[in-house]
Design an enzyme around this catalytic site. Sequence first.
Site, short mmCIF file in Angstrom:
data_model
loop_
_atom_site.label_atom_id
_atom_site.label_comp_id
_atom_site.label_asym_id
_atom_site.label_seq_id
_atom_site.Cartn_x
_atom_site.Cartn_y
_atom_site.Cartn_z
CG HIS A 162 -2.02 -1.01 1.10
ND1 HIS A 162 -2.46 -1.76 2.16
CD2 HIS A 162 -2.75 -1.40 0.03
CE1 HIS A 162 -3.43 -2.58 1.74
NE2 HIS A 162 -3.62 -2.38 0.46
CD GLU A 165 -0.53 0.63 4.31
OE1 GLU A 165 0.17 -0.39 4.31
OE2 GLU A 165 -1.78 0.60 4.21
CD GLU A 368 -2.16 -2.68 9.00
OE1 GLU A 368 -1.50 -1.66 8.72
OE2 GLU A 368 -2.97 -3.20 8.22
ZN LIG Z 1 -1.72 -1.66 4.06
#
Ligand SMILES: [Zn+2]
Length: 404
Positions: A162, A165, A368
């Site tokens: 992504h 990020e 994350e």
């Molecule tokens: Zn992500």
Amino acid sequence: LALSSDRVRYDDFKVVIVSLKNKDEEKLFKQNFPESKGVNYFKEPSCKAPGTVLVSAAMLRRLNQSGLQFEVVNENFQWTLDEEHFDLKAKPYSLEPDIFNTFLRHDEMNRYLESLSKKYSSLASTEVIGYSNEGREMKIIIIGNGHRTKSKKIIWLDAGIHAREWAAPSAAIIISHKLLAGYGKDEKTTTIVDKYDFYILPCANPDGYEFTFEVNRLWRKTRRNCKTEDANECCGVDPNRNWGFHWNETGTSGDPCSDTYSGPFAFSENETRVMANYIYRIKNRLAAYHSYHAFSQLIMPPYGYTYQLPPNIFELMVKANKMANAIKYTSGNTFRTGPPPYVIYPAAGGSHDWVYGVCKVKYSYAYELRPQSGDARGFILPIDQIKYNGEEMWASFKTFCLII
Ligand SMILES: [Zn+2]
């Protein structure tokens, strides 16, 4: 570099934490505040967990009238972006990229991997595994004592699937450095570099990543079907909803304008195809797969697509908790552990599900990174945290390699 006037601006946009009490409120929220020019989900709210959402001034007024419960945590997101832009520009030019104090551009990352492989030529090589939609090199660094014999078990790490990020590629670059710089100096590092081959792809979505520097800091998807300067949301595909395992079953969108658009078909994107083809070829040597995202501080074993638990969930969770402990011990930060549906939301088409489900790799995790869920800056990690982000993920990574 694009002039600042070419950048998408977020003046008077506010970051709000939205808390939804029940299914009715969840439905009301989704109907009235779908993703749009004025609404950007940092983390989609549900009745199970509060979400973080960026809203325009007009949308904030609507939110005020909706009766839904929310709290403003950032009064003007553009100020946050201006601050980041200023900090990055203020960095003095250096020949050696300062990986602990700045975010590297994609070409800087690739050059950095090259320089590492030259400096530590007996321990590391680079390889271009394919090209992005816009023709950028997808370059991995391969690290291991004796990696050229291609005989050892592999630990894979990718980051930045992504685009926005940034904490994720930064940590992967720092880990590449640590594996090499610590060899022969730090006992544990030496042990793991002798035992495994590390395949690290620090920037899995280079087109999107570059677009976040040039035009829209909050771009998430690939740049498929996008015009060069087109900041229109209705192009690109979410590359972490695009993998061909239970593709498009849940937590995805069929709307090309959505940030979670799963694509016209599984593996429609160059980037996911390149990665999957390569990973499939090395699957028999793969001991573990790690994929870094941001933000919310989570360590997530499979599955993303279902509440059903994978067969070796116990082993996966034991390792995840040990990694979380290593982070806690290093920085004091708390990382929660559990499959995505239990800690955020169900989502199909993610890379770690495919590697686990199709390649049968026993240890597969999505992460994350910083900051914590509900943070006022979201994806905008202050540059003075880059080194701490790298240190805690290195602690987690090293611990994992020592306990499998
Ligand atoms: Zn992500």
